[in-house]
Design a protein around this motif. Structure first.
Motif, mmCIF file in Angstrom:
data_model
loop_
_atom_site.group_PDB
_atom_site.id
_atom_site.type_symbol
_atom_site.label_atom_id
_atom_site.label_comp_id
_atom_site.label_asym_id
_atom_site.label_seq_id
_atom_site.Cartn_x
_atom_site.Cartn_y
_atom_site.Cartn_z
ATOM 1 N N PRO B 99 0.801 -1.230 0.000
ATOM 2 C CA PRO B 99 0.000 0.000 0.000
ATOM 3 C C PRO B 99 0.832 1.279 0.000
ATOM 4 O O PRO B 99 0.348 2.321 -0.421
ATOM 5 C CB PRO B 99 -0.830 -0.112 1.285
ATOM 6 C CG PRO B 99 -0.102 -1.082 2.147
ATOM 7 C CD PRO B 99 0.610 -2.022 1.226
ATOM 8 N N THR B 100 2.069 1.202 0.466
ATOM 9 C CA THR B 100 2.861 2.429 0.552
ATOM 10 C C THR B 100 3.656 2.693 -0.723
ATOM 11 O O THR B 100 4.300 3.727 -0.847
ATOM 12 C CB THR B 100 3.832 2.384 1.749
ATOM 13 O OG1 THR B 100 4.715 1.281 1.585
ATOM 14 C CG2 THR B 100 3.074 2.230 3.048
ATOM 15 N N LEU B 101 3.612 1.735 -1.640
ATOM 16 C CA LEU B 101 4.295 1.940 -2.920
ATOM 17 C C LEU B 101 3.271 2.288 -3.991
ATOM 18 O O LEU B 101 2.123 1.850 -3.928
ATOM 19 C CB LEU B 101 5.041 0.663 -3.330
ATOM 20 C CG LEU B 101 6.172 0.191 -2.414
ATOM 21 C CD1 LEU B 101 6.806 -1.067 -2.981
ATOM 22 C CD2 LEU B 101 7.215 1.276 -2.216
ATOM 23 N N THR B 102 3.703 3.054 -4.971
ATOM 24 C CA THR B 102 2.805 3.361 -6.071
ATOM 25 C C THR B 102 2.603 2.090 -6.900
ATOM 26 O O THR B 102 3.320 1.099 -6.728
ATOM 27 C CB THR B 102 3.384 4.442 -6.992
ATOM 28 O OG1 THR B 102 4.575 3.920 -7.595
ATOM 29 C CG2 THR B 102 3.725 5.718 -6.233
ATOM 30 N N VAL B 103 1.619 2.164 -7.779
ATOM 31 C CA VAL B 103 1.339 1.040 -8.666
ATOM 32 C C VAL B 103 2.610 0.642 -9.428
ATOM 33 O O VAL B 103 2.986 -0.535 -9.481
ATOM 34 C CB VAL B 103 0.206 1.432 -9.640
ATOM 35 C CG1 VAL B 103 0.120 0.472 -10.808
ATOM 36 C CG2 VAL B 103 -1.118 1.499 -8.883
ATOM 37 N N GLY B 104 3.278 1.638 -9.969
ATOM 38 C CA GLY B 104 4.502 1.364 -10.724
ATOM 39 C C GLY B 104 5.574 0.723 -9.853
ATOM 40 O O GLY B 104 6.221 -0.245 -10.248
ATOM 41 N N GLU B 105 5.716 1.261 -8.636
ATOM 42 C CA GLU B 105 6.739 0.720 -7.733
ATOM 43 C C GLU B 105 6.423 -0.707 -7.296
ATOM 44 O O GLU B 105 7.320 -1.508 -7.050
ATOM 45 C CB GLU B 105 6.886 1.626 -6.500
ATOM 46 C CG GLU B 105 7.595 2.928 -6.815
ATOM 47 C CD GLU B 105 7.416 3.985 -5.727
ATOM 48 O OE1 GLU B 105 8.189 4.944 -5.715
ATOM 49 O OE2 GLU B 105 6.481 3.850 -4.911
ATOM 50 N N ASP B 144 -6.061 4.256 -4.155
ATOM 51 C CA ASP B 144 -6.881 5.080 -5.044
ATOM 52 C C ASP B 144 -7.477 4.292 -6.199
ATOM 53 O O ASP B 144 -8.093 4.864 -7.107
ATOM 54 C CB ASP B 144 -6.038 6.245 -5.600
ATOM 55 C CG ASP B 144 -5.515 7.120 -4.472
ATOM 56 O OD1 ASP B 144 -6.253 7.264 -3.473
ATOM 57 O OD2 ASP B 144 -4.389 7.626 -4.575
ATOM 58 N N LEU B 145 -7.275 2.969 -6.195
ATOM 59 C CA LEU B 145 -7.810 2.147 -7.279
ATOM 60 C C LEU B 145 -9.046 1.386 -6.808
ATOM 61 O O LEU B 145 -9.213 1.133 -5.617
ATOM 62 C CB LEU B 145 -6.758 1.128 -7.746
ATOM 63 C CG LEU B 145 -5.394 1.642 -8.190
ATOM 64 C CD1 LEU B 145 -4.564 0.477 -8.700
ATOM 65 C CD2 LEU B 145 -5.533 2.715 -9.256
ATOM 66 N N SER B 146 -9.891 0.986 -7.784
ATOM 67 C CA SER B 146 -11.014 0.110 -7.452
ATOM 68 C C SER B 146 -10.477 -1.304 -7.257
ATOM 69 O O SER B 146 -9.332 -1.606 -7.612
ATOM 70 C CB SER B 146 -12.012 0.122 -8.603
ATOM 71 O OG SER B 146 -11.435 -0.535 -9.715
ATOM 72 N N GLY B 147 -11.330 -2.177 -6.707
ATOM 73 C CA GLY B 147 -10.913 -3.560 -6.481
ATOM 74 C C GLY B 147 -10.440 -4.236 -7.757
ATOM 75 O O GLY B 147 -9.395 -4.892 -7.781
ATOM 76 N N GLN B 149 -9.289 -2.869 -10.444
ATOM 77 C CA GLN B 149 -8.006 -2.292 -10.881
ATOM 78 C C GLN B 149 -6.857 -2.844 -10.052
ATOM 79 O O GLN B 149 -5.798 -3.175 -10.577
ATOM 80 C CB GLN B 149 -8.055 -0.765 -10.773
ATOM 81 C CG GLN B 149 -8.949 -0.128 -11.833
ATOM 82 C CD GLN B 149 -9.111 1.370 -11.618
ATOM 83 O OE1 GLN B 149 -9.141 1.841 -10.486
ATOM 84 N NE2 GLN B 149 -9.214 2.103 -12.713
ATOM 85 N N LYS B 150 -7.092 -2.964 -8.733
ATOM 86 C CA LYS B 150 -6.042 -3.524 -7.874
ATOM 87 C C LYS B 150 -5.681 -4.931 -8.326
ATOM 88 O O LYS B 150 -4.503 -5.302 -8.403
ATOM 89 C CB LYS B 150 -6.521 -3.591 -6.413
ATOM 90 C CG LYS B 150 -6.474 -2.279 -5.696
ATOM 91 C CD LYS B 150 -6.906 -2.471 -4.246
ATOM 92 C CE LYS B 150 -7.425 -1.153 -3.686
ATOM 93 N NZ LYS B 150 -8.130 -1.303 -2.433
ATOM 94 N N GLN B 151 -6.715 -5.725 -8.630
ATOM 95 C CA GLN B 151 -6.436 -7.092 -9.012
ATOM 96 C C GLN B 151 -5.718 -7.139 -10.364
ATOM 97 O O GLN B 151 -4.884 -8.014 -10.590
ATOM 98 C CB GLN B 151 -7.741 -7.919 -9.035
ATOM 99 C CG GLN B 151 -7.527 -9.411 -8.942
ATOM 100 C CD GLN B 151 -6.768 -9.841 -7.677
ATOM 101 O OE1 GLN B 151 -5.622 -9.419 -7.463
ATOM 102 N NE2 GLN B 151 -7.399 -10.644 -6.846
ATOM 103 N N ARG B 152 -6.003 -6.179 -11.224
ATOM 104 C CA ARG B 152 -5.282 -6.141 -12.500
ATOM 105 C C ARG B 152 -3.810 -5.774 -12.276
ATOM 106 O O ARG B 152 -2.919 -6.315 -12.937
ATOM 107 C CB ARG B 152 -5.958 -5.174 -13.470
ATOM 108 C CG ARG B 152 -7.117 -5.858 -14.214
ATOM 109 C CD ARG B 152 -8.243 -4.921 -14.519
ATOM 110 N NE ARG B 152 -7.831 -3.813 -15.375
ATOM 111 C CZ ARG B 152 -8.572 -2.734 -15.615
ATOM 112 N NH1 ARG B 152 -9.775 -2.628 -15.059
ATOM 113 N NH2 ARG B 152 -8.128 -1.778 -16.395
ATOM 114 N N VAL B 153 -3.578 -4.854 -11.331
ATOM 115 C CA VAL B 153 -2.180 -4.544 -10.984
ATOM 116 C C VAL B 153 -1.504 -5.813 -10.463
ATOM 117 O O VAL B 153 -0.364 -6.129 -10.828
ATOM 118 C CB VAL B 153 -2.095 -3.427 -9.920
ATOM 119 C CG1 VAL B 153 -0.654 -3.232 -9.457
ATOM 120 C CG2 VAL B 153 -2.661 -2.127 -10.475
#
Ligand SMILES: Nc1ncnc2c1ncn2[C@@H]1O[C@H](COP(=O)(O)OP(=O)(O)OP(=O)(O)O)[C@@H](O)[C@H]1O
Ligand SMILES: [Mg+2]
Lengths: 374, 256
Positions: B99-105, B144-147, B149-153
């Motif tokens: 949670p403390t890292l960005t999507v990219g990180e 800041d993402l929906s569920g 979107q999180k699962q796609r990440v």
């Protein structure tokens, strides 16, 4: 490596505050307790350490500075005649009695030194001059004991052992461990104030010529002089410290308090660091599932603990320096020598990292149910 | 073609103090490359246990597990992380993003583990996020993402470093049906495109159509010979039309 440790640390401000508060509390506690111990210890032998001479000649069997006994000043000439001696001074440290004009009495310790060389004399003089002590009846006391001795300003007169004593100056921060104030005066006055015979002295302070082999000189003096001990300043200092801190048991209490401070500090730090790691245990589990070797996870946790340690230490030092400063005008000085500050830094680091390592054990046995739980 | 995963006669006994609980009883199971297998069955039937064994998180008590042709059942505890790192990507029900890292990180961290770092990692992370249509969220935080979107990440992260196998435990359980379908579709397409073997443990009848095959577990055993793809497809349609309840659909699958 993406900055996982830094982010995890900074992310939860409440947790960060709790962690840092815990570390600051622990470090300050340790500084105060250890600092008091060091302060007391240094106080017991302050007069000896500040003499800056090489050797102390004391009557045989003298266990500590307050317990000296008189011997013939003829030994001074024997000392001066010894090759390698640069100079030597007679010296007195002895209990006596202080009386205010109002009739109040209090115990004091007379320190009689040679005001022409200044050896063994007062340091940190904030009012008056050491040379002023050359005049008859002149004495100097420490600001801390103004109230105790009923002194308000330079020029006031008192009675020591039924003789006149005139305050010509003040020192700052020369405490006596026994809380019996030191009163600096010339050797001659001191003889009168303590009532010892004209041809007697309590100590001889010896300074060696530059380049002299101190151990050889000590040996030579031992063989030339009878009924005395020839001690290095360091040795006499530690004898005095050990006597007051351990033989009397006075320091043991302080030392136990210091150790308790250490234990409480370690527990507090371990607790907060452990909690910080546990906050992120699921992430560590995920890292493990992803195939991160344990070393990778250790690095994250230890970085996090190390950063907490450094930040906590820096904050704690600000607080400590303030406390140490404030304590200087009180009856008990808290000392924070740089060696202690450095030592406590590594101690803080050690506490934080070992606390983290303890929590790492939780991570090493990965429970798959944990990462798969929704 | 070599199977992505091949499980032969695997048993698992959990030891809890003096108690021994046998959870898997001689399981045989294969996953081909480019194939999506749905692993279904009642709670406690051993799905997660089997998935953990295939994912080299747990060690089988006996039997053989081959990943990309390599036998892993005999490897020591210390050798397993490297196998996970090289061959396996996980997708979890709870996403398990950092949670403390960005999507990219988050993606870069997975790449970092595989020693892909610096500019190359950034490029690669962008590419992976692009595949799950989330390149625009590179600098967002997971919160800041929906569920969905999180699962796609999480899928993009699982794909980092090109593992042979993706293992997912209830990846859609925390998602609404549209996001769930979306996630499954993405997983299937990426599996096909890159020739990954995918195993999805699921209770979710809404996503049956995205599996190439369904394997049913019961009491630590594979309940039936694996069903034919064609048969399953017909059944999945029936399920998605809502004509059958989940239970009867599973029942139907078992008998066909
Ligand atoms: N670490 C463990 N120690 C002991 N028993 C376990 C452990 N993990 C799982 N079990 C038991 O093994 C059995 C199978 O568990 P598993 O989690 O594999 O089932 P599952 O099919 O994934 O169930 P669910 O659908 O509820 O997730 C259960 O009876 C469970 O209680
Ligand atoms: Mg499960």
């Amino acid at each position: 490596m993406p900055p996982l440790a830094q982010r995890n640390l900074m992310h939860d401000k409440v947790r960060l505050t709790v962690t840092l508060t815990g570390i600051v509390f622990a470090v300050v506690l340790i500084v105060v307790e250890l600092g008091l111990f060091v302060g007391f210890t240094v106080t017991t032998s302050g007069i000896i350490d500040q003499s800056k001479v090489d050797l102390w000649i004391v009557s045989k069997g003298t266990p500590y500075i307050e317990q000296g006994s008189a011997f013939s000043e003829r030994k001074l000439y024997q000392v001066l005649a010894t090759p390698g001696v640069a100079h030597a001074d007679k010296y007195i440290v002895r209990f006596s009695n202080w009386k205010t004009p109002q009739g109040a009495e209090d115990g004091i310790q007379i320190v009689g030194f040679n005001p022409y060389t200044g050896v063994g004399g007062p340091w940190n003089v904030v009012e008056g001059k050491v040379e002023d002590l050359k005049t008859p009846d002149a004495v100097m006391v420490d600001e801390i004991y103004k109230k105790k001795l009923g002194v308000t300003k330079v020029g006031e007169t008192f009675e020591i052992n039924r003789r006149r004593a005139r305050v010509v100056g003040f020192t700052r921060g020369i405490r006596a461990f026994t809380t019996t104030p030191y009163v600096f005066t010339s050797f001659k006055n001191a003889q009168a104030y303590t009532g010892i015979a004209e041809d007697q002295t309590y100590f001889i302070l010896v300074r060696a010529l530059p380049g002299t082999d101190r151990a050889a000189l000590q040996h030579e003096l031992e063989s030339r002089l009878r009924d005395v001990d020839v001690l290095t300043t360091r040795k006499f200092s530690s004898m005095t410290r050990i006597y007051w801190m351990f033989t009397t048991g006075a320091g043991v209490a302080v030392l136990i308090a210091a150790l308790l401070g250490l234990v409480v500090g370690v527990v507090v730090v371990a607790q907060t660091i452990y909690a910080t790691t546990m906050d992120h245990i699921r992430e560590y589990g995920t890292l493990k599932a992803m195939g991160a070797p344990n070393s990778y996870i250790y690095r994250v946790i230890i970085t996090q603990a190390g950063m907490s340690a450094v930040a906590g230490y820096v904050l704690a030092m600000f607080v400590s320096v303030f406390i140490v400063h404030a304590s200087q005008s009180g009856g008990a000085a808290i000392l924070l020598p740089w060696q202690m500050a450095v030592g406590i830094f590594f101690l803080t680091l050690l506490m934080c990292v070992s606390a983290a390592v303890v929590s790492i054990n939780k991570v090493t046995s990965l429970d798959p149910a944990m990462v798969f739980r929704g | 073609m070599q199977a992505a995963i091949s499980v032969r006669d695997v048993t698992k006994v959990y030891v809890e103090g003096a108690n021994k609980i046998q959870v898997l009883h001689g399981v045989d199971f294969d996953v081909e490359q480019g194939e999506v297998v749905l692993l279904m069955g009642p709670s406690g039937s051993g799905k997660t246990t089997l998935l953990s064994i295939m994912g080299c998180i747990l060690r089988a008590t006996s039997g053989s597990v081959q990943i990309a042709g390599q036998e892993v059942a005999k490897l020591s505890e210390r050798e397993l992380p490297e196998i996970r790192l090289q061959h396996i990507g996980f997708v979890f029900q709870g996403f398990n993003l950092f949670p403390t890292l960005t999507v990219g990180e988050n993606i870069e961290l997975a790449l970092d583990l595989k020693r892909i770092r610096g500019e190359r990692a950034k490029q690669e992370a962008r590419k992976l996020l692009d595949q799950v249509e989330l390149a625009a969220k590179y600098d967002s935080f997971p919160a800041d993402l929906s569920g969905g979107q999180k699962q796609r990440v999480a899928i993009a992260r699982a794909l980092a470093g090109s593992p042979r196998v993706i293992l997912a435990d209830e990846p859609t359980a925390a998602l609404d049906s549209q996001s769930g379908r979306n996630v499954m579709e993405m997983m299937r397409d990426l599996a096909r495109k890159h020739g990954r073997g995918v195993v999805v443990v699921t209770h979710d009848s809404r996503v049956l159509e995205f599996g190439d095959r369904i394997v049913h577990m019961e009491d630590g055993r594979i309940a039936e010979p694996e069903t034919e793809a064609s048969g399953r497809k017909g059944m999945a349609e029936v399920v998605s039309m809502g004509l059958l309840s989940t239970n009867s659909a599973e029942h139907a699958l078992r008998i066909c």
